[in-house]
Scaffold this motif. Structure first.
Motif, PDB file in Angstrom:
ATOM      1  N   ASP A 242       2.528  11.904  -9.516  1.00 46.51           N
ATOM      2  CA  ASP A 242       2.380  10.489  -9.377  1.00 46.51           C
ATOM      3  C   ASP A 242       2.205   9.883  -8.173  1.00 46.51           C
ATOM      4  N   SER A 243       3.527   9.634  -7.514  1.00 46.67           N
ATOM      5  CA  SER A 243       3.940   8.600  -6.976  1.00 46.67           C
ATOM      6  C   SER A 243       2.502   8.635  -5.221  1.00 46.67           C
ATOM      7  N   GLY A 244       1.843  10.167  -5.535  1.00 46.14           N
ATOM      8  CA  GLY A 244       1.091  10.574  -4.342  1.00 46.14           C
ATOM      9  C   GLY A 244       0.409   9.333  -3.677  1.00 46.14           C
ATOM     10  N   GLY A 245       0.146   8.964  -2.408  1.00 47.20           N
ATOM     11  CA  GLY A 245      -0.557   7.846  -2.288  1.00 47.20           C
ATOM     12  C   GLY A 245       0.126   6.085  -1.679  1.00 47.20           C
ATOM     13  N   PHE A 246       1.272   6.657  -2.260  1.00 44.94           N
ATOM     14  CA  PHE A 246       2.213   5.392  -2.073  1.00 44.94           C
ATOM     15  C   PHE A 246       2.629   5.477  -1.350  1.00 44.94           C
ATOM     16  N   VAL A 247       2.740   5.890  -0.456  1.00 47.07           N
ATOM     17  CA  VAL A 247       2.799   5.753   1.239  1.00 47.07           C
ATOM     18  C   VAL A 247       1.815   4.463   2.015  1.00 47.07           C
ATOM     19  N   GLY A 248       0.879   4.888   1.430  1.00 47.05           N
ATOM     20  CA  GLY A 248      -0.703   4.274   1.575  1.00 47.05           C
ATOM     21  C   GLY A 248      -0.901   2.700   1.121  1.00 47.05           C
ATOM     22  N   GLU A 249      -0.329   2.874   0.153  1.00 53.72           N
ATOM     23  CA  GLU A 249      -0.688   1.345  -0.024  1.00 53.72           C
ATOM     24  C   GLU A 249       1.230   0.155   0.970  1.00 53.72           C
ATOM     25  N   LEU A 250       2.004   0.800   0.818  1.00 50.95           N
ATOM     26  CA  LEU A 250       2.769   0.264   1.609  1.00 50.95           C
ATOM     27  C   LEU A 250       2.123   0.051   3.131  1.00 50.95           C
ATOM     28  N   ARG A 251       1.683   1.122   3.407  1.00 54.67           N
ATOM     29  CA  ARG A 251       0.474   0.584   5.097  1.00 54.67           C
ATOM     30  C   ARG A 251       0.102   0.177   4.939  1.00 54.67           C
ATOM     31  N   SER A 252      -1.096  -0.857   3.664  1.00 49.09           N
ATOM     32  CA  SER A 252      -1.984  -1.757   3.365  1.00 49.09           C
ATOM     33  C   SER A 252      -1.836  -2.758   3.550  1.00 49.09           C
ATOM     34  N   ILE A 253      -0.410  -3.435   3.870  1.00 48.02           N
ATOM     35  CA  ILE A 253       0.412  -4.419   3.854  1.00 48.02           C
ATOM     36  C   ILE A 253       0.125  -5.322   4.994  1.00 48.02           C
ATOM     37  N   GLN A 254      -0.350  -6.258   5.313  1.00 42.01           N
ATOM     38  CA  GLN A 254      -0.855  -6.930   6.201  1.00 42.01           C
ATOM     39  C   GLN A 254       0.320  -7.152   7.648  1.00 42.01           C
ATOM     40  N   GLY A 255       0.156  -6.766   8.344  1.00 41.97           N
ATOM     41  CA  GLY A 255       0.991  -7.070   9.547  1.00 41.97           C
ATOM     42  C   GLY A 255       2.564  -5.979   9.538  1.00 41.97           C
ATOM     43  N   VAL A 256       1.453  -5.212   8.943  1.00 37.33           N
ATOM     44  CA  VAL A 256       2.923  -4.052   9.098  1.00 37.33           C
ATOM     45  C   VAL A 256       2.025  -1.954   9.870  1.00 37.33           C
ATOM     46  N   GLU A 257       2.790  -1.864  10.497  1.00 35.87           N
ATOM     47  CA  GLU A 257       3.043  -0.983  11.803  1.00 35.87           C
ATOM     48  C   GLU A 257       3.410   0.611  11.153  1.00 35.87           C
ATOM     49  N   LEU A 258       4.475   0.186  10.804  1.00 30.58           N
ATOM     50  CA  LEU A 258       5.119   1.963  10.309  1.00 30.58           C
ATOM     51  C   LEU A 258       5.862   1.896   8.979  1.00 30.58           C
ATOM     52  N   ALA A 259       5.303   2.429   7.221  1.00 28.43           N
ATOM     53  CA  ALA A 259       5.561   2.370   6.736  1.00 28.43           C
ATOM     54  C   ALA A 259       6.333   3.436   6.248  1.00 28.43           C
ATOM     55  N   ILE A 260       6.960   3.921   4.809  1.00 28.43           N
ATOM     56  CA  ILE A 260       7.939   4.292   5.131  1.00 28.43           C
ATOM     57  C   ILE A 260       8.409   4.663   3.506  1.00 28.43           C
ATOM     58  N   PHE A 261       8.310   5.229   2.447  1.00 27.98           N
ATOM     59  CA  PHE A 261       8.648   6.022   1.231  1.00 27.98           C
ATOM     60  C   PHE A 261       9.530   7.115   0.806  1.00 27.98           C
ATOM     61  N   PHE A 262      10.288   6.494   0.562  1.00 31.23           N
ATOM     62  CA  PHE A 262      11.374   7.812  -0.147  1.00 31.23           C
ATOM     63  C   PHE A 262      11.229   7.989  -1.319  1.00 31.23           C
ATOM     64  N   SER A 263      11.073   9.817  -1.807  1.00 31.10           N
ATOM     65  CA  SER A 263      10.790  10.004  -3.338  1.00 31.10           C
ATOM     66  C   SER A 263      11.997  11.004  -3.356  1.00 31.10           C
ATOM     67  N   GLU A 264      12.843  10.498  -4.837  1.00 29.13           N
ATOM     68  CA  GLU A 264      14.348  10.954  -5.274  1.00 29.13           C
ATOM     69  C   GLU A 264      13.268  11.665  -6.324  1.00 29.13           C
ATOM     70  N   TYR A 265      12.364  13.051  -6.566  1.00 24.93           N
ATOM     71  CA  TYR A 265      12.218  13.175  -7.409  1.00 24.93           C
ATOM     72  C   TYR A 265      13.483  14.056  -8.540  1.00 24.93           C
ATOM     73  N   GLU A 266      13.801  15.158  -7.250  1.00 25.96           N
ATOM     74  CA  GLU A 266      15.079  15.981  -7.868  1.00 25.96           C
ATOM     75  C   GLU A 266      16.704  15.316  -6.899  1.00 25.96           C
TER      76      GLU A 266
END
Length: 331
Positions: A242-266
């Protein structure tokens, strides 16, 4: 014509019983490539089993053909004995999960577009000029003389569309548009592909809200990161799918060059996704941490406490960000 490409096509022509294997944590390009190769080879009268050693995200079942994909246990318990294994979109043996046990037992071809590929097949066709592995499968099917229908064209198109962010990423070049046009001319339906990602549950929006609450920035807002813990997934009645694509939402923020998303499902297992816009090479950071990928999209998996991993990765990201920024300034 690429010699590795021709060698693989020749072996596929001779093979009769094949495994087509994708990578763990499959994305749209991987699923598209597995299914496109499987359907194409089946059209040629070959006995083919599509397989991925990981659960398939629920939204890909919009395509009935996704049900063709088998897990490791199902394949092994069936007694199927392949004479050839085609591995798609996977850059190293660990990326195919337990199917790496077949390596060395049958002739294996690796078809991939990741620059970090370790060339672990008997035959390897790795070409980074392609925006997606699905484009490479299109060329294999075409060389084999596979006849495309609407379903195959649409499934093949899915890989190109998803790995280019629906043609929004920098890898959406002339070759990508040419291949997409070819598939549309053969019956591919882009609107059916987009439907996969226009099928969200209310719980996903709540999960996104939780992720937004965790957003942090570094380097004057040029680096942004966020995370979701196992508890976050459970409290929102969600899975990691269900969090597929969330890193893309972070990347879309104005002024951002690098977006990092951490997912701890296990618990104590953290999947990390990196995305960049213009110049930061995500693959170098991912490789440093034991993963791989592309300059603008990469990832890795680390074991340990979430907070410790976040601190460690952000520290490494900031160091590499400064180094790469200096290099860009000096060009």
């Amino acid at each position: 014509m690429n010699r590795d490409f021709l060698s693989i096509v020749g072996e596929l022509n001779l093979a009769k019983k094949l495994l087509v294997v994708g990578h763990i944590m499959p994305d749209g390009d991987d699923i598209s490539s597995v299914l496109s190769a499987t359907l194409g080879l089946q059209k040629l009268g070959k006995e083919v089993v599509a397989c991925i050693d990981w659960r398939i995200p629920w939204y890909f079942y919009e395509f009935d053909e996704t049900n063709l994909i088998k897990g490791y246990d199902e394949v092994v318990n069936s007694g199927f004995e392949p004479d050839f294994m085609l591995i798609v979109d996977a850059s190293s043996p660990d990326r195919i999960g337990r199917f790496q046990e077949f390596l060395g037992k049958v002739t294996t071809a690796v078809v991939d577009h990741h620059g970090t590929n370790t060339l672990f097949g008997t035959l390897n066709w790795v070409d980074t000029k392609f925006g997606s592995t699905a484009q490479m499968i299109l060329r294999i099917n075409t060389e084999l003389g596979v006849s495309y229908d609407e379903r195959l064209a649409t499934i093949n198109l899915m890989g190109i569309a998803t790995d280019t962010g629906f043609f929004r990423y920098s890898n959406a070049d002339e070759i990508v548009f040419s291949d997409a046009t070819k598939l549309v001319s053969m019956g591919g339906k882009a609107y059916l592909v987009s439907r996969i990602f226009e099928n969200k549950r209310i719980e996903q929006f709540k999960l996104l809200s939780t992720m937004v609450e965790h957003i942090c920035t570094e380097n004057d807002g040029k680096i942004v990161y966020s995370y979701l813990s196992k508890k976050d997934y459970e409290s929102n009645n969600c899975t990691e799918d269900d969090s597929g694509g969330f890193v893309g939402e972070l990347r879309s923020i104005q002024g951002v060059e690098l977006a990092i998303f951490f997912s701890e499902y296990e618990k104590n297992e953290v999947h990390i996704s990196f995305r960049s816009k213009d110049w930061f090479d995500c693959s170098k950071l991912a490789v440093l941490l034991g993963g791989g990928g592309h300059p603008r999209a990469a990832g890795c998996t680390l074991k340990g406490e979430l907070s410790v991993i976040v601190e460690q990765v952000v520290r490494e990201a900031k160091l590499m960000f400064s180094t790469q920024l200096e290099a860009v300034k000096n060009i």
